[in-house]
Design a protein around this motif. Structure first.
Motif, PDB file in Angstrom:
ATOM      1  N   ARG A  59      37.116  38.017  30.919  1.00  0.00           N
ATOM      2  CA  ARG A  59      36.627  37.589  32.231  1.00  0.00           C
ATOM      3  C   ARG A  59      36.975  36.108  32.402  1.00  0.00           C
ATOM      4  O   ARG A  59      36.623  35.281  31.550  1.00  0.00           O
ATOM      5  N   ASP A 102      34.212  45.635  36.144  1.00  0.00           N
ATOM      6  CA  ASP A 102      33.682  45.401  37.498  1.00  0.00           C
ATOM      7  C   ASP A 102      32.252  45.901  37.628  1.00  0.00           C
ATOM      8  O   ASP A 102      31.417  45.275  38.281  1.00  0.00           O
ATOM      9  N   TYR A 152      40.237  38.459  35.862  1.00  0.00           N
ATOM     10  CA  TYR A 152      40.455  38.858  34.466  1.00  0.00           C
ATOM     11  C   TYR A 152      41.774  38.294  33.972  1.00  0.00           C
ATOM     12  O   TYR A 152      42.667  37.991  34.756  1.00  0.00           O
ATOM     13  N   PHE A 171      39.425  47.710  33.725  1.00  0.00           N
ATOM     14  CA  PHE A 171      39.093  46.697  34.734  1.00  0.00           C
ATOM     15  C   PHE A 171      37.901  47.175  35.565  1.00  0.00           C
ATOM     16  O   PHE A 171      36.994  46.399  35.864  1.00  0.00           O
ATOM     17  N   TYR A 181      43.064  41.562  40.598  1.00  0.00           N
ATOM     18  CA  TYR A 181      42.241  41.017  39.523  1.00  0.00           C
ATOM     19  C   TYR A 181      42.697  39.653  39.027  1.00  0.00           C
ATOM     20  O   TYR A 181      42.090  39.093  38.122  1.00  0.00           O
TER      21      TYR A 181
END
Length: 183
Positions: A141, A62, A106, A58, A102
């Protein structure tokens, strides 16, 4: 598609021949051709280590632009070989996604050599739509997914079309496309 890692090479072949070749994901062709898919082979042998690797992925997403890496595949050749264990782990992975903030950024899509949808038998052909050479955590994403869905004429038809596509495969085609299921 000549990666020196045999695990990655096998997953790339599956993406090319099954996911893109059968058009199971109409959004996969572009990032595959553009080299925007990150392939990560996990050495994890415990859920704790895998959760750390998931968090690391993750963070990589980012720090990386969508143009460079649109999506990431965390491939598990040594862990969660049992589908029920893998399915249970997905709950932990979703918890990490939410706990780390997230959610909405995601998503985690799941693939496994023994994938089985709810209310299906293990041998049901429709399970092939999510069967991969190894357990895989596919990090998507949300922005990319939403863009693809907006530009696709009938996104609700994708799952049914995928089932019809894999059900139309001959036994020979199944053996050629999913050799890891017949060894």
């Amino acid at each position: 598609m000549t990666d020196s890692d045999p695990v990655i090479a096998q997953v790339e072949r599956w993406l090319q021949d099954v996911v893109v070749g059968l058009n199971l994901c109409p959004f996969a062709r572009k990032p595959l051709r553009a080299g925007q898919i990150r392939f990560v082979v996990s050495d994890a042998t415990s859920d704790e280590v895998l959760l750390e690797e998931l968090q690391d992925e993750f963070q990589v997403l980012d720090r990386t632009s969508m143009e460079e890496v649109e999506t990431s595949l965390l491939i598990l050749p040594t862990h969660l070989q049992d589908f029920h264990d893998y399915n249970y782990f997905l709950e932990e992975a979703e918890w990490v996604l939410k706990r780390q903030g997230y959610e909405g950024i995601y998503q985690i899509a799941s693939f496994h050599p023994h994938y089985q949808f709810a209310d299906t038998a293990p041998e049901d052909t429709e399970n092939l739509t999510n069967r991969a050479p190894y357990p895989i955590l596919h990090l998507l994403r949300e922005e990319s997914l939403e863009r693809g869905l907006r530009n696709y004429p009938d996104p609700d038809s994708i799952p049914r079309n995928n089932i019809l596509r894999v059900e139309s495969l001959s036994d020979e085609e199944k053996k050629a496309l999913f050799p890891y299921l017949f060894t």
